[in-house]
Design a protein around this motif. Sequence first.
Motif, short mmCIF file in Angstrom:
data_model
loop_
_atom_site.label_atom_id
_atom_site.label_comp_id
_atom_site.label_asym_id
_atom_site.label_seq_id
_atom_site.Cartn_x
_atom_site.Cartn_y
_atom_site.Cartn_z
N VAL A 123 -43.55 -50.32 30.69
CA VAL A 123 -43.91 -49.60 29.75
C VAL A 123 -45.21 -50.22 28.99
O VAL A 123 -45.43 -51.54 28.85
N LEU A 124 -46.12 -49.40 28.75
CA LEU A 124 -47.34 -49.74 28.04
C LEU A 124 -47.80 -49.52 26.53
O LEU A 124 -47.48 -48.46 26.33
N PHE A 125 -47.95 -50.45 25.64
CA PHE A 125 -48.56 -50.24 24.45
C PHE A 125 -49.91 -50.69 24.00
O PHE A 125 -50.30 -51.35 24.89
N PRO A 126 -50.32 -49.92 23.34
CA PRO A 126 -51.63 -50.20 22.84
C PRO A 126 -51.77 -51.70 22.27
O PRO A 126 -50.75 -52.27 21.50
N GLY A 127 -52.89 -52.31 22.51
CA GLY A 127 -52.97 -53.62 21.99
C GLY A 127 -53.70 -53.74 20.61
O GLY A 127 -54.62 -54.55 20.02
N SER A 128 -53.26 -52.78 19.58
CA SER A 128 -53.78 -52.51 18.50
C SER A 128 -52.98 -53.44 17.31
O SER A 128 -51.67 -53.77 17.80
N ALA A 129 -53.32 -53.13 16.15
CA ALA A 129 -52.18 -53.94 15.20
C ALA A 129 -50.77 -53.19 15.30
O ALA A 129 -49.90 -54.06 15.45
N LEU A 130 -50.79 -52.13 15.55
CA LEU A 130 -49.49 -51.30 15.54
C LEU A 130 -48.73 -51.82 16.65
O LEU A 130 -47.64 -52.19 16.89
N ARG A 137 -41.53 -53.47 32.73
CA ARG A 137 -41.93 -54.69 32.56
C ARG A 137 -42.83 -54.18 31.63
O ARG A 137 -43.67 -53.00 31.17
N LEU A 138 -43.18 -54.70 30.23
CA LEU A 138 -43.64 -54.53 28.85
C LEU A 138 -44.86 -55.36 28.91
O LEU A 138 -45.09 -56.48 29.22
N VAL A 139 -45.84 -54.17 28.42
CA VAL A 139 -47.24 -55.05 28.38
C VAL A 139 -48.00 -54.40 27.38
O VAL A 139 -47.84 -53.13 26.97
N THR A 140 -48.80 -55.10 26.37
CA THR A 140 -49.66 -54.60 25.56
C THR A 140 -51.14 -54.70 26.33
O THR A 140 -51.44 -55.59 26.81
N VAL A 141 -51.85 -53.57 25.88
CA VAL A 141 -53.16 -53.38 26.65
C VAL A 141 -54.24 -53.41 25.70
O VAL A 141 -54.40 -52.95 24.63
N ARG A 142 -55.23 -54.45 26.19
CA ARG A 142 -56.37 -54.63 25.01
C ARG A 142 -57.07 -53.43 25.12
O ARG A 142 -57.69 -52.75 25.93
N PRO A 152 -39.06 -59.57 28.49
CA PRO A 152 -40.39 -60.45 28.53
C PRO A 152 -41.39 -59.51 28.31
O PRO A 152 -41.28 -58.25 28.58
N LEU A 153 -42.36 -59.74 27.75
CA LEU A 153 -43.50 -59.16 27.33
C LEU A 153 -44.95 -59.91 27.54
O LEU A 153 -45.00 -60.99 27.40
N ALA A 154 -45.78 -59.31 28.56
CA ALA A 154 -47.21 -59.72 28.40
C ALA A 154 -48.09 -59.19 27.35
O ALA A 154 -48.22 -57.80 27.67
N GLY A 155 -48.75 -59.97 26.69
CA GLY A 155 -49.90 -59.35 25.73
C GLY A 155 -51.12 -59.31 25.96
O GLY A 155 -51.62 -60.04 26.83
N ASP A 156 -51.95 -58.28 25.60
CA ASP A 156 -53.37 -58.08 25.77
C ASP A 156 -53.76 -58.16 27.07
O ASP A 156 -54.76 -58.93 27.49
N ALA A 157 -53.31 -57.24 27.85
CA ALA A 157 -53.74 -57.04 29.33
C ALA A 157 -55.06 -56.53 29.31
O ALA A 157 -55.54 -55.73 28.59
N VAL A 158 -55.97 -57.29 30.35
CA VAL A 158 -57.14 -56.93 30.33
C VAL A 158 -57.46 -56.17 32.09
O VAL A 158 -58.60 -55.56 32.36
N GLY A 159 -56.30 -56.44 32.67
CA GLY A 159 -56.34 -55.85 34.19
C GLY A 159 -54.86 -55.89 34.40
O GLY A 159 -54.07 -56.57 34.07
N GLY A 192 -45.62 -54.07 45.44
CA GLY A 192 -44.60 -53.59 44.25
C GLY A 192 -44.51 -54.30 42.87
O GLY A 192 -43.80 -54.03 42.11
N GLU A 193 -45.39 -55.54 42.99
CA GLU A 193 -45.10 -56.21 41.91
C GLU A 193 -46.34 -55.86 40.92
O GLU A 193 -47.32 -55.72 41.40
N LEU A 194 -46.30 -55.88 39.63
CA LEU A 194 -47.18 -55.38 38.49
C LEU A 194 -47.72 -57.01 38.30
O LEU A 194 -47.26 -57.75 37.59
N VAL A 195 -48.92 -57.30 38.64
CA VAL A 195 -50.05 -58.43 38.22
C VAL A 195 -50.56 -57.85 36.96
O VAL A 195 -51.66 -57.32 37.05
#
Lengths: 328, 249
Positions: free
Chosen positions: A94-101, A153-158, A116-123, A129-132
């Motif tokens: 699940v991808l979220f925008p890396g905005s204030a919201l 896998r939860l990630v915010t995207v820069r 778990p959550l990975a913040g501010d992905a640039v890549g 099969g693994e998300l890096v």
Amino acid sequence: MPKVLAVAEQRDGALRGVSAEVVTAARVVADGVGGEVDVVVAGPPGVAGEAGGLGRYGAERVWVVESDALRLYSPEGMTEIVAELIRGQDYYAVLFPGSALGKDLAPRVAARLELPLAGDAVGLAVEDGELVVTRPVYGGRAMAEVVLEAEPRLVTVRPNMFRPEERPAAGSVERLDVGIRPESWRVRVREVVTEHTHVDVAEAPIVVSGGRGMKGPENWHLLEELCMALGPQCALGASRAVVDAGWRPHSEQVGQTGKTVSPQLYIAVGISGAMQHLAGIRGARTIVAINKDPDAPIFKVATYGIVGDVLEVLPRLTEEIRKLRAAG
Amino acid sequence: MRIVVCVKRVPDTEARIRIAESRTAVDPAGLKYIVSPYDEYAVETALRLKEARGEGEVVAVTVGDAAAGESLRAVLAMGADRGVLLRGETTMDGLATARALAAELGGAQADLILFGLKAADDEQQQVGPMVAELLGLPCVTAVAEVEVGDGQVVCRREVEGGVEVVESPLPAVLTITKGKFEPRYASLKGIMAAKKKPLEEKEARPGPNRVRVRALRYPPERQPGRIVGTGPEAVPELVRLLREEAKVL
Ligand SMILES: Cc1cc2nc3c(=O)[nH]c(=O)nc-3n(C[C@H](O)[C@H](O)[C@H](O)COP(=O)(O)OP(=O)(O)OC[C@H]3O[C@@H](n4cnc5c(N)ncnc54)[C@H](O)[C@@H]3O)c2cc1C
Ligand SMILES: Nc1ncnc2c1ncn2[C@@H]1O[C@H](COP(=O)(O)O)[C@@H](O)[C@H]1O
């Protein structure tokens, strides 16, 4: 078939630019796992009309929730909606925008679902099969490659890292049936005080930043004129020194204790290039520095530099850019 | 009024970072550490709220190793009343840190729990709202200004292009960004007083770490810059390069 969810962002019924970026990022992940992209949009009545347009960027299905209570951002409402959707579906990521919201919402959803959550992905890359997820740490002094040991896998995207790419898909709109309970929401946005309607420095493709070398707030019109010449996609930034001096608002500060920018073009004017300032601009593709001191550290990271007095160089630069724009 | 501030010990923002031989962590040898800058804004906010009310207690809490106790002392020297060190390993899994903090703060009877906007090392920007969610508390993030009223807070929250004016009942969790006030320096008197302030030590219970750092590397080197020229005469060449070489105009 594996599915990836992109969380879109709207304000007052209009989709924000980051939405298309998140869908594009989700497409990258979906391609890696041979899957499809879903999008979720929650907003005031009428937002569904806008949301279907995300099919252009590769969304098969667009989940929509419409309610007057969702016109402005409701952290609790959005958490309810997104968590509920994730619970009912099998998402790979699940991808979220890396905005204030997005940075407000994603950790709430993560904690509610115990993920778990990975913040501010640039890549983003799928390997075996693994998300890096590649994300800057230590103010960009290092890059971490992380793997989330959970699903989804939860990630915010820069912002600005995934340029929207056309990739037509069905984009079929479906109503998401969640019983939101606005009366139970405790956090309420009373109003949004708009400081400016042009693009925010954190999301702008072109940034013109001024530092102490600008000598005083009375010279800022020179930066504003350059910014105007560069077009509506340009935003103003500032070093902390000038924010602390009260010349510019903190919302424009770029760096470790300000905004992180990742524009195509960053123009640093009268900025020395302290480590904490560089922390905010490492994602910039091309950096231009204008500084009278040839030994200023900013020149070490600048793609192009001009040694000179900003008060002399700026008007000329604005003039040349205007000429170029006029020539089309 | 009880205000808890969660602070993290991080490498100095000016320090050169060296990646350890494991290639998955930073080498701490010789590194100077500080209280994470945004956390100092949170401490300043807490102290000002207490001062404005003329009563209350400011409690600093950290998860970390024994050395993190130094960060607590630094915060006590700024004016916090007592500290709690939750001893344990910190990882990039913010949820694990949040669990350890929530386990402690669940019984802390705080009116406000303050966090920094983000920690200057992992920069996940997540621990604050996660703690709120685990404790079932309302939360406002990226707060530049706070006003505490009767049983509620009104916050100015920074968003793209403006600010949101947000209200929430107390108790609440806030993450603090830079606002009007700079963090105060500890006075000599403050430093002396801090030595006598209570600092409790407990074991942290972060649970499993599910964010595996596969590799840590240096950012790609920027191509060495080029000075195009001196003064306004260099501008046409700069514009040409931006258009033809960098293709950004
Ligand atoms: C914890 C912490 C967090 C920080 N966070 C940030 C942050 O988020 N963002 C940030 O920017 N800083 C941050 N700083 C501050 C940072 O260390 C620097 O002090 C700051 O970036 C300096 O701003 P400046 O480049 O405008 O000013 P200066 O360092 O004073 O540089 C001014 C530059 O202008 C040049 N100049 C002067 N006159 C002229 C002229 N007429 N023509 C051309 N050039 C001229 C000078 O040669 C000089 O290089 C932080 C510091 C700390 C300790
Ligand atoms: N180990 C820790 N101990 C105490 N507070 C922490 C810790 N890690 C993070 N925090 C708090 O959570 C905020 C956000 O951290 P992060 O989510 O890592 O960016 C920090 O500014 C601190 O206020």
